[in-house]
Design a protein around this motif. Sequence first.
Motif, PDB file in Angstrom:
ATOM      1  N   ALA A 347     -18.135 -14.461 -10.191  1.00 46.21           N
ATOM      2  CA  ALA A 347     -18.637 -13.111 -10.446  1.00 46.21           C
ATOM      3  C   ALA A 347     -18.355 -12.189  -9.271  1.00 46.21           C
ATOM      4  O   ALA A 347     -17.978 -11.020  -9.455  1.00 46.21           O
ATOM      5  CB  ALA A 347     -20.132 -13.154 -10.744  1.00 46.21           C
ATOM      6  N   GLY A 348     -18.540 -12.706  -8.038  1.00 49.15           N
ATOM      7  CA  GLY A 348     -18.252 -11.889  -6.860  1.00 49.15           C
ATOM      8  C   GLY A 348     -16.785 -11.495  -6.784  1.00 49.15           C
ATOM      9  O   GLY A 348     -16.450 -10.353  -6.458  1.00 49.15           O
ATOM     10  N   LEU A 349     -15.913 -12.452  -7.099  1.00 52.66           N
ATOM     11  CA  LEU A 349     -14.475 -12.178  -7.054  1.00 52.66           C
ATOM     12  C   LEU A 349     -14.054 -11.137  -8.090  1.00 52.66           C
ATOM     13  O   LEU A 349     -13.345 -10.172  -7.775  1.00 52.66           O
ATOM     14  CB  LEU A 349     -13.687 -13.471  -7.275  1.00 52.66           C
ATOM     15  N   ILE A 350     -14.503 -11.326  -9.329  1.00 54.47           N
ATOM     16  CA  ILE A 350     -14.041 -10.414 -10.375  1.00 54.47           C
ATOM     17  C   ILE A 350     -14.768  -9.068 -10.314  1.00 54.47           C
ATOM     18  O   ILE A 350     -14.212  -8.041 -10.719  1.00 54.47           O
ATOM     19  CB  ILE A 350     -14.158 -11.045 -11.787  1.00 54.47           C
ATOM     20  N   TYR A 351     -16.005  -9.064  -9.788  1.00 58.12           N
ATOM     21  CA  TYR A 351     -16.696  -7.780  -9.598  1.00 58.12           C
ATOM     22  C   TYR A 351     -15.931  -6.931  -8.593  1.00 58.12           C
ATOM     23  O   TYR A 351     -15.732  -5.725  -8.792  1.00 58.12           O
ATOM     24  CB  TYR A 351     -18.124  -8.015  -9.108  1.00 58.12           C
ATOM     25  N   ALA A 352     -15.481  -7.575  -7.493  1.00 59.36           N
ATOM     26  CA  ALA A 352     -14.724  -6.843  -6.475  1.00 59.36           C
ATOM     27  C   ALA A 352     -13.344  -6.462  -6.981  1.00 59.36           C
ATOM     28  O   ALA A 352     -12.859  -5.352  -6.742  1.00 59.36           O
ATOM     29  CB  ALA A 352     -14.599  -7.690  -5.208  1.00 59.36           C
ATOM     30  N   ALA A 353     -12.697  -7.379  -7.734  1.00 60.93           N
ATOM     31  CA  ALA A 353     -11.328  -7.135  -8.192  1.00 60.93           C
ATOM     32  C   ALA A 353     -11.263  -6.022  -9.226  1.00 60.93           C
ATOM     33  O   ALA A 353     -10.313  -5.231  -9.245  1.00 60.93           O
ATOM     34  CB  ALA A 353     -10.734  -8.419  -8.755  1.00 60.93           C
ATOM     35  N   PHE A 354     -12.258  -5.958 -10.094  1.00 59.09           N
ATOM     36  CA  PHE A 354     -12.237  -4.982 -11.187  1.00 59.09           C
ATOM     37  C   PHE A 354     -13.217  -3.832 -10.963  1.00 59.09           C
ATOM     38  O   PHE A 354     -13.421  -3.006 -11.861  1.00 59.09           O
ATOM     39  CB  PHE A 354     -12.540  -5.672 -12.520  1.00 59.09           C
ATOM     40  N   SER A 355     -13.836  -3.799  -9.768  1.00 55.60           N
ATOM     41  CA  SER A 355     -14.716  -2.694  -9.371  1.00 55.60           C
ATOM     42  C   SER A 355     -15.807  -2.407 -10.385  1.00 55.60           C
ATOM     43  O   SER A 355     -16.059  -1.262 -10.746  1.00 55.60           O
ATOM     44  CB  SER A 355     -13.881  -1.425  -9.121  1.00 55.60           C
ATOM     45  N   GLY A 356     -16.444  -3.447 -10.873  1.00 59.56           N
ATOM     46  CA  GLY A 356     -17.534  -3.217 -11.806  1.00 59.56           C
ATOM     47  C   GLY A 356     -17.957  -4.459 -12.547  1.00 59.56           C
ATOM     48  O   GLY A 356     -17.424  -5.559 -12.349  1.00 59.56           O
ATOM     49  N   PHE A 357     -18.907  -4.269 -13.457  1.00 57.59           N
ATOM     50  CA  PHE A 357     -19.578  -5.377 -14.125  1.00 57.59           C
ATOM     51  C   PHE A 357     -18.901  -5.790 -15.428  1.00 57.59           C
ATOM     52  O   PHE A 357     -19.188  -6.874 -15.948  1.00 57.59           O
ATOM     53  CB  PHE A 357     -21.029  -4.955 -14.421  1.00 57.59           C
ATOM     54  N   TYR A 358     -17.970  -4.987 -15.953  1.00 59.91           N
ATOM     55  CA  TYR A 358     -17.475  -5.273 -17.297  1.00 59.91           C
ATOM     56  C   TYR A 358     -16.725  -6.600 -17.361  1.00 59.91           C
ATOM     57  O   TYR A 358     -16.837  -7.351 -18.344  1.00 59.91           O
ATOM     58  CB  TYR A 358     -16.594  -4.131 -17.820  1.00 59.91           C
ATOM     59  N   ALA A 359     -15.968  -6.967 -16.294  1.00 65.64           N
ATOM     60  CA  ALA A 359     -15.255  -8.247 -16.278  1.00 65.64           C
ATOM     61  C   ALA A 359     -16.240  -9.406 -16.193  1.00 65.64           C
ATOM     62  O   ALA A 359     -16.007 -10.480 -16.774  1.00 65.64           O
ATOM     63  CB  ALA A 359     -14.277  -8.293 -15.109  1.00 65.64           C
ATOM     64  N   VAL A 360     -17.364  -9.206 -15.482  1.00 63.82           N
ATOM     65  CA  VAL A 360     -18.400 -10.236 -15.391  1.00 63.82           C
ATOM     66  C   VAL A 360     -19.014 -10.464 -16.775  1.00 63.82           C
ATOM     67  O   VAL A 360     -19.278 -11.604 -17.174  1.00 63.82           O
ATOM     68  CB  VAL A 360     -19.489  -9.834 -14.377  1.00 63.82           C
ATOM     69  N   GLY A 361     -19.242  -9.383 -17.523  1.00 59.77           N
ATOM     70  CA  GLY A 361     -19.788  -9.504 -18.868  1.00 59.77           C
ATOM     71  C   GLY A 361     -18.870 -10.280 -19.800  1.00 59.77           C
ATOM     72  O   GLY A 361     -19.320 -11.118 -20.584  1.00 59.77           O
ATOM     73  N   ILE A 362     -17.552 -10.027 -19.713  1.00 56.48           N
ATOM     74  CA  ILE A 362     -16.581 -10.756 -20.529  1.00 56.48           C
ATOM     75  C   ILE A 362     -16.581 -12.237 -20.157  1.00 56.48           C
ATOM     76  O   ILE A 362     -16.541 -13.120 -21.025  1.00 56.48           O
ATOM     77  CB  ILE A 362     -15.167 -10.160 -20.359  1.00 56.48           C
ATOM     78  N   PHE A 363     -16.628 -12.515 -18.860  1.00 54.97           N
ATOM     79  CA  PHE A 363     -16.657 -13.908 -18.399  1.00 54.97           C
ATOM     80  C   PHE A 363     -17.884 -14.623 -18.950  1.00 54.97           C
ATOM     81  O   PHE A 363     -17.792 -15.764 -19.431  1.00 54.97           O
ATOM     82  CB  PHE A 363     -16.660 -13.944 -16.869  1.00 54.97           C
ATOM     83  N   ALA A 364     -19.045 -13.971 -18.901  1.00 53.51           N
ATOM     84  CA  ALA A 364     -20.273 -14.575 -19.419  1.00 53.51           C
ATOM     85  C   ALA A 364     -20.165 -14.833 -20.917  1.00 53.51           C
ATOM     86  O   ALA A 364     -20.599 -15.883 -21.417  1.00 53.51           O
ATOM     87  CB  ALA A 364     -21.466 -13.677 -19.116  1.00 53.51           C
TER      88      ALA A 364
END
Length: 393
Positions: A347-364
């Motif tokens: 989550a930390g990696l993709i939050y930083a890479a995509f500058s937001g929460f939407y990638a974290v939501g997809i991962f979840a």
Amino acid sequence: MFKLTTLFFLILFVIGTDTFLISPLIPTLQHLFHIPTEYSGWMVGAYALGYALFALIAGPLSDSWDRKKVMLSGMICFSVSTMLCGLATGFWSMFLFRFLAGVSAAFTAPQVWASIPALFPAPQIVKVSGIVMAGLAASQAFGIPIGSHLASSHWSYPFFTIGACALLLAVFIFYALPELKPNQGPQTKTPIFSRYLPLLKSRMARRAFLAHFLFQCGFFAAFAFIGKWVTDRFHLSIDQTGSVMFFLGLGNIVGSFGGCYVIKALNRYNTLVAGFLVSIACFIVLPHLPSLAAFESVYFFIFVHMGIVFPLILGMLNSLNRAIRGTISSLANSIMYAATTLGSWIAGLIYAAFSGFYAVGIFAAVCFAGSLLSFIFSGILAGDAKPKKEPAA
């Protein structure tokens, strides 16, 4: 039995508060210790890593030792290591003390789940498990917001408070909990890691534990960065973030207390399928919601689902082999915290890479979908999936 139920509730409440406390503190500690976003998740992951590694040892050992002594020793060490977190001077000292707190919790929390079937009659086990699980839910609803408000005065105060409460609980354990010596059987003389062989050889167990891992990985990946996301998106202060956590924790409490009625009405299979499918949709839409109120409403449902299915999953896993409940409980907790470690790191990696929460939501959402499929194909829910036959006239 009321005092034992209360004791187990409070143990899960204190450990749960410590487990989740870092989430709303991430922005503060990130600024204080000069930690980049992609590494900040490790302040959650350090605790989870210590828990995941040592639960694998604690479980089999506890099947051979007096569970009371294991629980008491673990709680004392948990108290000390948590208070040391309040003395951390940088990222690595915080990492070490969080790791030690996780190790201590690994010798404590699984004993609660393994002790319930030994101390309570069979008809009460589901009810007591739900109440105890509510302690974990209450830690999100009340413990984390209280900790957040304490941290608004100084970031270290929550750690000192939790450590002191844990020490009081150790006294409670000493006086209230009876001795829980193991039944002397062949499993008590089996080498530690050999006790996992019955689970590793079972296809049902392997798939069920994989499902458990994916479920926890997805949930905690999203949970670890709730505090940072609402701070970035809605510009909340640390005590306001704690209030958000309070509302979400209420959802978990609702699910924990009401879960037995939902499962009774729908059965386990339908409860899991419906809850997972709606949660997947929620994770996908979460980052696109326009207001804080909408975010809280959608995430509230996710937490209700968590409160319903988590004790259900633990109950299903413990039913795989009744002779090694301590081993199963610790493996389940170890997998949960391994998933927390991996999920918070990703989550930390993709939050930083995509500058937001939407990638974290997809991962979840992807993790939840994989978890649902693994539970279905494991066969652990096969009896619930079949329609019940009407009695002959």
